[in-house]
Design an enzyme around this catalytic site. Sequence first.
Site, PDB file in Angstrom:
ATOM      1  N   ASP A   1      -8.298  -2.734  16.511  1.00  0.00           N
ATOM      2  CA  ASP A   1      -6.849  -2.552  16.576  1.00  0.00           C
ATOM      3  C   ASP A   1      -6.113  -3.894  16.395  1.00  0.00           C
ATOM      4  OD1 ASP A   1      -4.833  -0.467  17.281  1.00  0.00           O
ATOM      5  OD2 ASP A   1      -4.345  -1.860  18.884  1.00  0.00           O
TER       6      ASP A   1
ATOM      7  N   HIS B   1      -3.641   8.069  12.706  1.00  0.00           N
ATOM      8  CA  HIS B   1      -2.825   8.595  13.803  1.00  0.00           C
ATOM      9  C   HIS B   1      -1.453   7.928  13.915  1.00  0.00           C
ATOM     10  CE1 HIS B   1      -4.623   4.919  15.047  1.00  0.00           C
ATOM     11  NE2 HIS B   1      -3.815   4.867  16.096  1.00  0.00           N
ATOM     12  N   ASP B   2      -1.170   6.949  13.063  1.00  0.00           N
ATOM     13  CA  ASP B   2       0.131   6.261  13.091  1.00  0.00           C
ATOM     14  C   ASP B   2       1.037   6.675  11.936  1.00  0.00           C
ATOM     15  OD1 ASP B   2      -0.630   4.689  15.282  1.00  0.00           O
ATOM     16  OD2 ASP B   2      -1.392   3.070  14.014  1.00  0.00           O
TER      17      ASP B   2
ATOM     18  N   ASP C   1     -13.135   2.534  18.856  1.00  0.00           N
ATOM     19  CA  ASP C   1     -11.909   1.786  18.649  1.00  0.00           C
ATOM     20  C   ASP C   1     -11.913   0.613  19.619  1.00  0.00           C
ATOM     21  OD1 ASP C   1      -9.153   1.238  17.918  1.00  0.00           O
ATOM     22  OD2 ASP C   1      -9.003   3.371  17.419  1.00  0.00           O
TER      23      ASP C   1
ATOM     24  N   GLU D   1      -7.961  -3.436  11.608  1.00  0.00           N
ATOM     25  CA  GLU D   1      -6.600  -3.022  11.282  1.00  0.00           C
ATOM     26  C   GLU D   1      -5.792  -4.317  11.173  1.00  0.00           C
ATOM     27  OE1 GLU D   1      -2.956  -0.287  13.027  1.00  0.00           O
ATOM     28  OE2 GLU D   1      -3.956  -1.745  14.274  1.00  0.00           O
TER      29      GLU D   1
HETATM   30  O1  TEU Z   1      -1.101   0.076  15.472  1.00  0.00           O
HETATM   31  C1  TEU Z   1      -0.552  -1.137  15.052  1.00  0.00           C
HETATM   32  C2  TEU Z   1       0.859  -1.166  14.818  1.00  0.00           C
HETATM   33  O2  TEU Z   1       1.386  -2.224  14.535  1.00  0.00           O
HETATM   34  C3  TEU Z   1       1.649   0.076  14.919  1.00  0.00           C
HETATM   35  O3  TEU Z   1       2.735  -0.158  15.705  1.00  0.00           O
HETATM   36  C4  TEU Z   1       2.047   0.442  13.562  1.00  0.00           C
HETATM   37  O4  TEU Z   1       2.731  -0.612  12.968  1.00  0.00           O
HETATM   38  C5  TEU Z   1       2.981   1.585  13.553  1.00  0.00           C
HETATM   39  O5  TEU Z   1       2.504   2.572  14.379  1.00  0.00           O
HETATM   40  C6  TEU Z   1       3.090   2.107  12.157  1.00  0.00           C
HETATM   41  O6  TEU Z   1       3.852   3.217  12.181  1.00  0.00           O
HETATM   42  C7  TEU Z   1      -2.166   0.051  16.347  1.00  0.00           C
HETATM   43  C8  TEU Z   1      -2.588   1.456  16.689  1.00  0.00           C
HETATM   44  O7  TEU Z   1      -3.088   2.074  15.538  1.00  0.00           O
HETATM   45  C9  TEU Z   1      -1.419   2.166  17.292  1.00  0.00           C
HETATM   46  O8  TEU Z   1      -1.680   3.513  17.539  1.00  0.00           O
HETATM   47  C10 TEU Z   1      -1.098   1.450  18.585  1.00  0.00           C
HETATM   48  O9  TEU Z   1       0.055   2.008  19.155  1.00  0.00           O
HETATM   49  C11 TEU Z   1      -0.870  -0.038  18.369  1.00  0.00           C
HETATM   50  O10 TEU Z   1      -1.859  -0.634  17.559  1.00  0.00           O
HETATM   51  C12 TEU Z   1      -0.920  -0.764  19.686  1.00  0.00           C
HETATM   52  O11 TEU Z   1      -2.222  -0.740  20.181  1.00  0.00           O
END
Ligand code: TEU
Length: 543
Positions: free
Chosen positions: A200, A316-317, A98, A242
């Site tokens: 990311d 994971h989000d 990542d 992403e």
């Molecule tokens: O996520 C990008 C992001 O914009 C997240 O806030 C997302 O919109 C939200 O979680 C959706 O529910 C990435 C990573 O995947 C996330 O885990 C990180 O917290 C974020 O970037 C910051 O690095």
Amino acid sequence: MEKKWWDASVVYQIYPRSFQDSNGDGIGDLKGIISRLDYLEKLGIDVIWLSPVYKSPNEDNGYDVADYQQIMPEFGTMQEMEELIKKSAQRGIKVVMDLVVNHTSDEHAWFVEAKKSKDNPYRDFYIWRDPVAGHEPNDLKAGFDGGSAWEFDEATGQYYLHFFSKKQPDLNWENKKVRDAVYEMMNFWIDKGIAGFRMDVIDMIGKKPDEKIIVNGPHLHDYLKEMHAKTFGKKDLLTVGEAWSANEHEALKYTKPENKELNMVFQLFFSQLDQFPDKDKFFTKKLNIAGIKELFNRWQMALNDKSCNALVLENHDLPRTVSQFGDETTYRIESAKMLAIMLYMLKGLPYIYQGQEIGMTNHRVTSVDQIDDLESINFYQKVIASGQLTKQEALDCINKKGRDNARTPMQWDDSLYGGFSTKKPWLAINPNYQTINVKEALEDENSIFYTYQKLIRLRKEKPAVVYGDYHLVLDVDPEVYAYTRTYQGQTLLVVANLTKQTKELSLPKYGLQTALLSNYAQGVIDLSHKVLKPYEAFVIEIK
Ligand code: TEU
Ligand code: CA
């Protein structure tokens, strides 16, 4: 399109904190992952995407990196990381890292230096602005809490920019020194033998905060072309961005091979099908499941043979898909298998998130102190403080959409703490681990696990799964997703009933067929008149 080593591969995302604890501290770690490589080999995956394992104060569980070239002590050592790469390779599995370079932790040495004074050599690694009339430079909002994206630093009298938590200051990509430092770090990892990067929030690195441009800034694609030239372009690596903002047309800018940027970007709009366009993601409306078909079809058509789709439903989000799009009670197994068949037979590279292959579900919390995720906690505090929601209503929202749903420990068996750890885990395990777990799945030949295993095998056995042309089958119910994949005279037909209702299907031109793979026991299927059961899905090789 040019053939790539990953064409017939499947990627498996590991969230290290929650995968497997090896030393009884309740936190997953690298040794834990190594101990589960046999399991991943059995599933049949080819690539691991490892969520961040770098040194971090864990404000955002590793997405706040304090040192890109050190391993988080809780997870292990650099030597163990090298061992993971090596032992994976022995099983034919590659490791993708990542890459979190839109921001660092405020505890990264660059930021610690930058904060010292306005003329510190690292000051311009970040984005600093003077106050305007004693206030923030403008009204840009931060992602996680909806507060200002500008944080005032008393000592030097300026604001710094952070689009996530204030402990995640944004890097200044306009500074060539930043870009070179990032490329050097990437090359450090490439030299360790990794197979690629998941990037990311990569759509944000070209930001222009003064013009309030956050994503798709004017130099975004210049930076990615430069990164390609200075790092992975010389190697045969897998790169996936992403990019929440990328619609299918934007996606092509990143991913057309001749642009020399990335191989693919995640398509994540499906996760918003139960949201309102201008509201916080936690406020949901009734899901329009036909939107899944509309969306995936649109991306298949747009990218087609121009570039590669990243096929993803969980990470994971996001909530667990069996809870969001399927039925986590009566038809958990059928709907989990349907979603898998529907998605992974499409054209593109499949990504599986840990636990998806056993149909793990959302986890309900009953009070705010059970929540770890920063985004959910911030939402809770905001809506309670404003009186917009009651505590129970706020928790209901979080139980549906919160990020912890996907972050509960992996459910390996029915022992205390689910075989994840011998100690109370950092985040509570879902109480359904006693019935939903890997051990049970491996013992049941009809389990969701084996549907995934078969789907992965089909990719290797049938070139049409990888290279076949995609065509939507028309004139079927909007909530039935049917498509074909055709390659060198071989045609696969995929049918998925996206709902709990029975659906009529009439495709007389295909007549009587037998299924290669299905989520119900099937004899001969009469496609000229078929009643699809709840969430029924199958793959047929047309004879
Ligand atoms: O996520 C990008 C992001 O914009 C997240 O806030 C997302 O919109 C939200 O979680 C959706 O529910 C990435 C990573 O995947 C996330 O885990 C990180 O917290 C974020 O970037 C910051 O690095
Ligand atoms: Ca541990």
